[in-house]
Design a protein around this motif. Structure first.
Motif, PDB file in Angstrom:
ATOM      1  N   THR A 156       0.842  -1.186   0.000  1.00 50.72           N
ATOM      2  CA  THR A 156       0.000   0.000   0.000  1.00 50.72           C
ATOM      3  C   THR A 156       0.882   1.243   0.000  1.00 50.72           C
ATOM      4  N   ALA A 157       0.941   1.918  -1.135  1.00 54.40           N
ATOM      5  CA  ALA A 157       1.826   3.081  -1.251  1.00 54.40           C
ATOM      6  C   ALA A 157       1.181   4.301  -0.618  1.00 54.40           C
ATOM      7  N   VAL A 158      -0.116   4.456  -0.862  1.00 52.86           N
ATOM      8  CA  VAL A 158      -0.851   5.567  -0.263  1.00 52.86           C
ATOM      9  C   VAL A 158      -2.009   4.960   0.514  1.00 52.86           C
TER      10      VAL A 158
ATOM     11  N   PHE B 173       3.947  19.639   0.577  1.00 50.40           N
ATOM     12  CA  PHE B 173       3.641  18.218   0.652  1.00 50.40           C
ATOM     13  C   PHE B 173       4.948  17.496   0.951  1.00 50.40           C
ATOM     14  N   LEU B 174       5.188  17.199   2.235  1.00 55.02           N
ATOM     15  CA  LEU B 174       6.478  16.641   2.625  1.00 55.02           C
ATOM     16  C   LEU B 174       6.384  15.171   2.982  1.00 55.02           C
TER      17      LEU B 174
ATOM     18  N   ALA C  72       7.832   7.523   1.139  1.00 54.68           N
ATOM     19  CA  ALA C  72       6.672   7.657   2.027  1.00 54.68           C
ATOM     20  C   ALA C  72       5.371   7.666   1.226  1.00 54.68           C
ATOM     21  N   GLY C  73       5.464   7.816  -0.104  1.00 58.10           N
ATOM     22  CA  GLY C  73       4.264   7.790  -0.928  1.00 58.10           C
ATOM     23  C   GLY C  73       3.909   9.121  -1.553  1.00 58.10           C
TER      24      GLY C  73
ATOM     25  N   VAL D  57       4.061   9.888   6.235  1.00 58.69           N
ATOM     26  CA  VAL D  57       4.935   8.851   6.773  1.00 58.69           C
ATOM     27  C   VAL D  57       4.303   7.518   6.427  1.00 58.69           C
ATOM     28  N   ASP D  58       5.044   6.656   5.763  1.00 58.95           N
ATOM     29  CA  ASP D  58       4.562   5.314   5.404  1.00 58.95           C
ATOM     30  C   ASP D  58       3.174   5.324   4.764  1.00 58.95           C
TER      31      ASP D  58
END
Lengths: 370, 305, 249
Positions: C22-24, C39-40, C45-46, C212-213
Motif C-alpha cells: 500500500t503506497a498511499v 507536501f512533505l 513515504a508515498g 509517513v509510510d
C-alpha cells in the motif's frame, strides 16, 4: 591477487548475464525460431504439386512421359500450355510450381539421334520446393529413360535442362543458416557487450571501478569472455539444430569452421568495445550498434541480397563489412566443403579487421573520464 | 598535523566553461571536510580529479602523499563514491559487496570490522537484489562498497542529494563515527545546513572556492549584522521590508526574513518602528548570528562584482 | 491567511495499492484556492505516488478526490487541462531555444496561435529574458532555466500547479528567487502544491502536510505544527515525525 581480481570481475559479468532471463531467452530463442521458421516454411514434402505442360511434340514419348508424371501421387496437371509466352502467366497465377516443356519432334529425335530434350522450369521464389520438385521430375524421367533403353543399343538419352525462374541463386535454408548464425553472433557479441559497458557508465559503477586497481585490459577482457562463451554456445546450438533437424550439411572441416566462428566473434566483440567507448549511455550504444552494425550486416553482407546483384558502389562498401567475409567463408566450408586453401584469403581479411578494431578499442577505452 | 590531501592551483575547463578555477586547499588526517555549493559548482569535477579518474588541465595535488600522476598508488589508497553511483541492481547486497572486495584485492572477512557497524543493518537483506533496496539502504550499501578495501582517504560526491532529511541525518551520523576511526573524509553537498556536520568546509561556487574554514569560524567572520524579522503578514512584510534604509540584502529564511545591514547602521528599533507604522502585528525582530547560508549568499553576491 | 476560500483539491480516503504493497494509505485533505501547500515526506513515504494520482497519471485504488473542480475518477482528462506540472528539476528541452520551448508547451496545452504568441511575449518580458529568447536552453544559466520552467508549466493559466522538488541542487539565491515566483503565482490566485527536501522552504508554505509510510501524519500551518510537536523548526518536526523512536545507525 591480480588473478582473483579478474575472476571476481568475470564472475560478476556471468551473474549479470544469467540474471537477465529475458535477454537470454531472446538470444537463445531467436536463432532457434528463425531456423525453425525457415526450415518448415520450406516444405520438403511434395504432394499434388500443380504442373503445367507445354507439349510441342505431341507424340508417343511426350504423352507417355506426361502420363507417367501425372500418375505419380506427386503431380497434378493444372493446365496445358500452347506457347512459351504462356509460361510466365502460368507461374504468375501462383498455382503452377513447375512447367515441363517437350521439344518439337521429341520421339523422332530420340529414335533417330538417340537424344531428346526436355526442359524443366521451377518457380524458385520458394527455392527449396522448386529444387525438390525438379529432382522428383528428373527421377521419373530417368526411370522412363532406363525402361526405354532396355535392350536397345546404343542407349537413348533424354537430356533435361533445368531452369529456375525468379530466383536463380536458389537461396534456401542451407544458405540461410550461415546468415542467421552471423546475425546472432553480431548481436550477442557487439551489441550486448557495448550495452553492458554503457550501462556501467550510466549507473556510475564504471567510475567506481576506475578508482580500483583493475586495469583497463582486465575490464575489457572481463566483458569479452562471457559474451564469447555465450555467442559460441548459441552458435553451436544453431549449428546442431540445422544439422539434425534440417540436415544442413557441414561438408568441410568442423574445426576449421569453429575456428572461423571464433575469429568472427572476436572481431565483433572488439567492435562492441569500440562502440561502448564512444556511446555515453545504453540508448546510444544500442542505436550505434543497430545502425552501424546490424543494418549494414543484414543488408550488405549477402545474407539476404546477393552481393553480385548490388549496384557497384554498394559492392565496394560491402567489402568493409566483416560479416560479408564471414558468411562467404561459412558457405564455402559448410555447403561446398571448402578447406583452408580456399578460405585463407577471407580469413586474412577478417583477421586484419579484428586487429584494427582491437587496436582502436584498446586505444579508446581508458580507465579515465574525458 | 598530517596533511592527507594537498591541492594546488587545480584548473579544469570543458570547452568554454571553467569547471574549476585555480583551486587550492589542504585536508588534514582524520578530518571530515565538506565542499558546499550548488549543482555545477565544480564539486564532482574536483573529486574526479583527486581520485585520478579525470585529468586536470593544470595544477597538481598530493593525495596521501602521492602526486596525481601516480594513479595506481592513489587508486589503491582512496575510496570513492561517485555522485550518481547506484551499484549493480541485478546483484544481491552481498554480491555487490563481495565484488568490490575482490576487485580491490581483498575479502569481506578481512575488513569486516570497518563496515560492521553499517553492514549489520543490511545483513537481514543480504540476499535481496540491490535494485530493490530503499534509497537510504542503497546509500549505506554504496558506502560499505567504498570502504571495503580500507581506504585512507574517502571521497563521497553528493551522498545525500535527493535523500530525505531523516536519512540525511542518519548518513551524517555514520560519517561522524567513521571519522572517529581516523579516516579522512571529503564529502560534497548542495545542502548548506549540512555544513555544521563538518570539521571544516569549503564554500564553492562556479569553480571557485569562496572561503575555507571551520563552519563556526565562517559564520563568526560574517561582516554584517543579521536581523531576523517576522510578523503576522509575511506577504506584506516582504514588500514593506524593502523600505528599511541601509539594508544590504533581504532573504527569506524559513518563517523569518533575514535582513543584513552594516554593523554601524543596524538598528532593531528602526525596523520595529517601521513595522508598527505599516500596521504589522505579532512582530518579532531580533539580532541573530549568521548561518552558513547567509555567508554563502553574501560571498556569492560579493564575488559577482 | 487565505484559509477561508473554496476548496480546489478535496481528497477523501484515497488509497493506492501495488499488489500487496500500500503506497498511499487512506489519505484525506483539502487545499484552498490560492494556497501554497507543502507536501512533505521521506523518500518512499508515498509522496510521488500521491502526486501522480492527483495529476491524473495513475488511477487510485479507492477513495474520492476532486481536483480543480473535476472528479479524479471520471474526469482525469479535464483535470490535466486545468493543472500545471513541473517535474523534479525542469522539463525543458535542452536542445530547443527559449521561445521554441514556450511555443511547444503552449501548443500541447492547445493555446491558439495568436493567444500563444501574446502569452509568450508577456512571459518573456515578465521574466526579463528578452536577451535569451533565441538562446538554446542548455546555454542559459540554471536559475533562468528554473524560472522559465515554472512559467512554462503555467502557460495555460492553470488553477493548480504541482511542483515536485523544484529547487533541489540550486544555489541559495536562485532558490529564493524561485520562491518569489511561487508567491507571485499564489497572489494571482493560482494554487501551488509543492514538495521539497529543504525544510526551511516548508516554512514558506501556508500549510504543510507530512507523509509517513503512506499516511498523512500531520497537517497544519508551520507555526501550529511547531507548537504541536514542541519543536524549534520544521526540520525538528519532520525528524520527530519520520523518525519517532530515534532509530540509531
Amino acid at each position: 591477487m591480480n588473478r582473483r581480481r579478474f575472476f571476481g570481475f568475470l564472475q560478476k559479468e556471468f551473474r549479470h548475464i544469467f540474471r537477465d532471463r529475458r535477454t537470454m531467452l531472446i538470444l537463445f530463442g531467436m536463432p532457434i525460431v528463425q531456423i525453425l521458421l525457415f526450415g518448415f516454411a520450406i516444405t520438403n514434402e511434395i504432394k499434388n504439386v500443380n504442373v503445367a505442360v507445354l507439349d510441342m511434340a505431341h507424340d508417343d514419348v511426350s504423352r507417355d512421359i506426361t502420363n507417367r508424371i501425372l500418375s505419380s501421387e506427386y503431380f497434378h496437371l493444372y493446365q496445358n500450355l500452347n506457347s512459351e509466352k504462356e509460361i510466365e502467366t502460368a507461374f504468375k497465377s501462383g498455382k503452377v510450381k513447375e512447367v515441363i516443356v517437350f521439344e518439337n519432334n521429341l520421339a523422332k529425335n530420340i529414335y533417330a539421334k538417340n537424344l531428346g530434350n526436355i526442359q524443366l522450369i521451377g518457380d524458385a521464389t520458394d527455392p527449396n520446393t522448386a529444387n525438390t520438385i525438379v529432382a522428383y521430375t528428373r527421377a521419373i524421367l530417368l526411370n522412363y529413360q532406363q525402361e526405354l533403353n532396355k535392350g536397345s543399343k546404343p542407349p537413348a538419352i533424354i537430356q533435361t535442362e533445368v531452369r529456375m525462374w525468379f530466383n536463380e541463386e536458389l537461396k534456401g535454408v542451407y544458405l540461410f543458416v550461415p546468415g542467421v548464425m552471423t546475425i546472432i553472433m553480431m548481436l550477442v557479441s557487439a551489441m550486448m557487450t557495448s550495452i553492458s559497458l554503457a550501462r556501467e557508465k550510466e549507473t556510475g559503477t564504471l567510475e567506481a571501478l576506475m578508482v580500483s586497481p583493475l586495469k583497463s585490459w582486465q575490464v575489457i577482457l572481463g566483458k569479452v569472455i562471457p559474451y564469447l562463451v555465450l555467442s559460441f554456445s548459441i552458435t553451436l546450438v544453431t549449428l546442431a539444430l540445422s544439422m539434425f533437424v534440417f540436415h544442413v550439411p557441414i561438408r568441410g572441416n568442423i574445426f576449421l569452421l569453429l575456428g572461423e566462428v571464433l575469429l568472427f566473434v572476436i572481431t565483433a566483440l572488439s567492435f562492441g568495445i569500440l562502440i561502448s567507448s564512444i556511446a555515453p549511455n545504453q540508448m546510444a550504444a544500442m542505436l550505434i550498434s543497430m545502425m552501424g552494425l546490424m543494418l549494414p550486416t543484414i543488408i550488405l553482407s549477402g545474407y539476404i541480397f546477393p552481393i553480385d546483384n548490388m549496384p557497384v558502389p554498394l559492392q565496394v562498401i560491402s567489402n568493409i563489412i566483416p560479416a560479408r567475409w564471414f558468411i562467404s567463408m561459412l558457405r564455402d566450408i559448410m555447403l561446398k566443403g571448402a578447406g583452408w586453401s580456399v578460405v585463407w584469403k577471407d580469413t586474412c581479411v577478417l583477421a586484419f579487421m579484428a586487429v584494427v578494431f582491437l587496436f582502436l578499442a584498446s586505444r579508446r577505452f581508458k580507465m579515465k573520464l574525458r | 598535523m598530517n596533511e592527507r590531501v594537498i591541492a594546488t592551483n587545480i584548473t579544469k575547463s570543458f570547452r568554454s566553461t571553467n569547471a574549476l578555477d585555480d583551486v587550492s586547499f589542504t585536508v588534514n588526517e582524520g578530518e571530515l571536510f565538506g565542499f558546499i555549493g550548488p549543482d555545477g559548482a565544480g564539486k564532482s569535477t574536483l573529486f574526479r580529479i583527486l581520485t585520478t579518474v579525470m585529468n586536470a588541465d593544470s595544477g597538481d595535488a598530493l593525495v596521501d602523499g602521492f602526486h596525481l600522476k601516480d594513479e595506481i598508488a592513489i587508486r589503491s589508497r582512496v575510496g570513492y563514491m561517485p555522485g550518481k553511483f547506484s551499484l549493480y541492481p541485478d546483484l544481491s547486497v552481498q554480491e555487490n559487496l563481495e565484488f568490490f572486495a575482490k576487485v580491490f584485492g581483498t575479502t569481506v572477512q578481512e575488513n569486516y570490522s570497518i563496515i560492521k557497524e553499517i553492514y549489520v543493518q543490511l545483513e537481514p537483506f543480504k540476499d535481496r537484489r540491490a535494485g530493490k533496496l530503499s534509497g537510504g539502504m542503497k546509500q549505506k550499501l554504496a558506502l560499505c562498497c567504498a570502504l571495503i578495501h580500507k581506504p585512507r582517504v574517502l571521497f563521497l560526491d553528493e551522498p545525500t542529494t535527493g535523500v530525505d532529511p531523516v536519512s540525511r541525518v542518519e548518513f551524517w551520523e555514520m560519517l561522524g563515527r567513521l571519522k572517529q576511526s581516523g579516516l579522512t573524509i571529503l564529502v560534497s553537498t548542495p545542502y548548506m545546513d549540512e555544513a555544521s556536520r563538518c570539521d571544516r568546509v569549503a564554500l564553492i561556487q562556479k569553480g571557485k572556492i569562496l572561503d575555507i574554514d571551520p563552519p563556526g569560524v565562517i559564520t563568526k567572520k560574517f561582516p554584517l549584522d543579521v536581523i531576523a524579522v517576522k510578523s503576522d503578514n509575511m506577504q506584506k512584510l516582504r514588500k514593506d521590508i524593502l523600505k528599511v534604509e541601509d539594508a544590504e540584502s533581504v532573504y527569506g529564511f524559513g518563517e523569518f526574513l533575514h535582513i543584513t545591514m552594516k554593523k554601524e547602521n543596524s538598528s532593531i528599533e528602526k525596523i520595529e518602528s517601521l513595522l508598527k507604522q505599516q500596521g504589522h502585528q505579532h512582530t518579532e525582530v531580533k539580532l541573530i548570528e549568521a548561518g552558513i547560508e547567509d555567508c554563502f549568499m553574501h560571498l556569492m553576491e560579493h564575488n559577482k562584482n | 491567511m487565505k484559509l477561508t476560500g473554496e476548496n480546489i483539491i478535496e481528497v477523501e480516503n484515497l488509497v493506492k495499492r501495488f499488489g500487496s504493497f500500500t503506497a498511499v494509505d487512506n489519505i484525506s485533505f483539502q487545499v484552498k484556492k490560492g494556497e501554497v501547500f507543502g507536501f512533505l515526506g521521506a523518500n518512499g513515504a508515498g509522496k510521488t505516488t500521491a502526486i501522480k494520482m492527483l495529476i491524473g497519471l495513475w488511477s487510485p485504488t479507492s477513495g474520492k478526490a476532486n481536483v480543480a473542480g473535476f472528479n479524479l475518477f471520471t474526469e482525469a482528462e479535464q483535470i490535466r487541462k486545468n493543472i500545471g506540472y513541473m517535474a523534479q528539476r525542469f522539463s525543458l528541452y535542452e536542445d530547443l531555444t527559449v521561445i521554441e520551448n514556450i511555443q511547444f508547451y503552449g501548443g500541447i496545452y492547445g493555446l491558439r496561435k495568436n493567444i500563444l504568441k501574446e502569452r509568450a511575449e508577456e512571459l518573456i518580458s515578465e521574466l526579463g529574458m528578452e536577451s535569451f529568447r533565441k538562446e538554446l536552453i542548455k546555454n542559459i544559466p540554471l536559475g533562468w532555466k528554473q524560472k522559465l520552467a515554472l512559467s512554462v508549466a503555467m502557460i495555460h493559466k492553470p488553477k493548480i500547479v504541482f511542483l515536485d522538488e523544484p529547487t533541489s541542487g540550486v544555489d541559495p539565491i536562485t532558490r529564493r528567487q524561485f520562491w518569489d515566483l511561487i508567491y507571485n503565482a499564489a497572489e494571482k490566485g493560482t494554487t501551488v502544491f509543492v514538495t521539497t527536501h529543504y525544510m526551511d522552504e516548508s516554512e514558506y508554505c501556508d500549510r504543510v502536510s507530512i507523509m509517513v509510510d503512506g499516511r498523512i501524519e500531520a497537517l497544519d500551518t508551520p507555526t501550529q505544527l511547531k507548537k504541536q510537536f514542541n519543536a524549534e523548526s520544521m526540520d525538528e518536526v519532520f525528524l520527530k515525525l519520520a523518525r519517532p523512536t530515534g532509530i540509531q545507525i
